[in-house]
Design an enzyme around this catalytic site. Structure first.
Site, short mmCIF file in Angstrom:
data_model
loop_
_atom_site.label_atom_id
_atom_site.label_comp_id
_atom_site.label_asym_id
_atom_site.label_seq_id
_atom_site.Cartn_x
_atom_site.Cartn_y
_atom_site.Cartn_z
N SER A 117 0.83 -1.20 0.00
CA SER A 117 0.00 0.00 0.00
C SER A 117 0.86 1.25 0.00
CB SER A 117 -0.87 -0.01 1.26
OG SER A 117 -1.43 1.26 1.48
N TYR A 158 -1.92 -1.71 11.00
CA TYR A 158 -2.20 -2.15 9.62
C TYR A 158 -1.06 -1.73 8.69
CZ TYR A 158 -3.75 -1.38 4.85
OH TYR A 158 -3.79 -1.33 3.48
N LYS A 167 2.04 -3.90 6.46
CA LYS A 167 2.42 -3.77 5.04
C LYS A 167 3.94 -3.60 4.92
CE LYS A 167 -1.62 -4.20 3.17
NZ LYS A 167 -1.92 -5.48 2.53
#
Ligand code: UD1
Length: 355
Positions: free
Chosen positions: A127, A152, A156
């Site tokens: 991302s 989160y 990544k």
């Protein structure tokens, strides 16, 4: 012989669009999903769009190594695209262990099985969140990563690092020294850094299906337009941007899916220059929240109930991609206009409502 791609999380929003494009590009696909954040609606849509009733679907949890191992034993897998992960930023702050356990363990298992079954090509869905807040816009793949602002986002970054370390460590596998010792083989990796994926397939048979109140902008817009939500809150209109609202790079989900086909083709055709490569997947075009809302209204000929609300914690002012590398190296470029994309998002919401 056809190449086969394992798509983990393949029943979800992006995974289902990628499955369609892979099949239409001539790949065989195995879909694996534990259905923890979706049902079979999109998988059924994939079968309709492709006219294929025989796509293998495996209801497995990638956090269970034995299940992943069994898949690799059962199918000859040429590449894996790994989507299976949680993705709600706010929830990850409240429940970090849930995020670290799920997002890291599932990826570790995919990599372990890849390594032990003769090696594999692994595409990780990363991302643009890894870039954080920066003044140097647009961001290239060389732009430095910033410390993650949520668990989160951290998963990544960590998964990118785990992939790159695994690629390095397994590069020697299959060399003269290692050959014949066991069935281990090299892992090659690509990380695709998505900007903001939005929209739906032009058939309106697959799209985003958020559970509960959507966190992301476009599903919130379409649900407000259909009457499921009363009013869209635009988080902040006092940012240092032309109209005061945040700037993002909204990438059409079908274009995004095609970037996966280009990346997987590069891997299975042995065209990679480095065994680990990173690509931005965006349009290069910044769009403000207000512009997006106004375009949605204009294209779909409706009025949206919205109001300005305070800033949302953790949001960055602006980010958009420099997509040059993907164009040069993968031969991929975003094609659909923002108008087409927003019309497709609305068509999907209407399809869901049976209208
Ligand atoms: C977020 C995550 C990103 C993740 C993506 C997909 C961060 C900083 N961002 O992106 O990593 O990959 O979701 O899950 O971790 N907005 C409103 N009203 C709403 C919803 C959103 O005004 O009801 C605004 C936001 O303030 C933002 C823009 O719309 O400016 C886009 O928001 P969203 O769709 O949630 O995506 P990001 O926050 O950019």
């Amino acid at each position: 012989m056809k190449k086969r791609v394992l798509v983990s999380g393949g029943a979800g929003y992006i995974g289902s669009h990628v499955t369609v494009e892979l099949i239409q590009a001539g790949f065989d696909v195995v879909v694996a999903d534990n259905l923890s954040n979706c049902d079979l609606t999109c998988f059924e849509g994939v079968k309709k769009i492709t006219g294929r009733d025989d796509i293998p679907f495996e209801k497995i949890d990638c956090c269970d190594y034995e299940s992943v191992n069994r898949l690799f034993s059962e199918f000859r897998i040429d590449a894996v695209i790994h989507f299976a992960a949680f993705k709600a930023v706010g929830e990850s702050v409240a429940e970090p262990l849930k995020y670290y356990r799920n997002n890291l363990l599932s990826f570790l298992n995919i990599l372990e099985a890849s390594r032990l079954h003769g090696g594999c090509n692994v595409l990780f869905s990363s991302s643009a969140t890894v870039y954080g807040e920066t003044d140097k816009l647009p961001v290239t793949e060389e732009s430095p990563r910033q410390p993650a602002t949520s668990p989160y986002g951290n998963t990544k970054q960590m998964c990118e690092d785990i992939l790159s370390d695994t690629v390095k460590a397994t590069a020697a596998y299959g060399s003269e020294v290692m050959a014949g010792l066991d069935k281990t083989g090299p892992v090659k990796g690509i990380a695709l850094r998505y900007f903001n994926p939005i929209g739906a397939h032009p058939s309106a048979l697959i799209g985003e299906l958020p559970r509960g109140v959507p966190n992301n902008l476009v599903p919130y817009i379409t649900q407000t337009a259909i009457g499921k939500r009363e009013c869209l809150s635009i988080f902040g209109n006092d940012y240092p941007t032309p109209d005061g609202t945040c700037l993002r790079d909204y990438i059409d989900v079908v274009d995004l899916a095609k970037a996966h086909v280009a990346a997987v083709s590069r891997m299975v055709e042995n065209k990679m220059e480095d065994s680990y490569e990173i690509f931005n997947v965006g349009t290069g075009r910044p769009v403000s929240v207000l512009e997006l809302v106004n375009t949605f209204e204009r294209v779909n000929n409706l009025r949206l109930n919205y109001r300005f609300a305070p800033r949302r914690e953790g949001d960055i002012t602006a980010i958009w991609a420099d997509p040059t590398r993907a164009e040069k190296v993968l031969g991929w470029k975003a094609q659909r206009t923002i108008e087409e994309t927003l019309a497709s998002a609305w068509a999907w919401e209407k399809h869901l409502a049976g209208k």
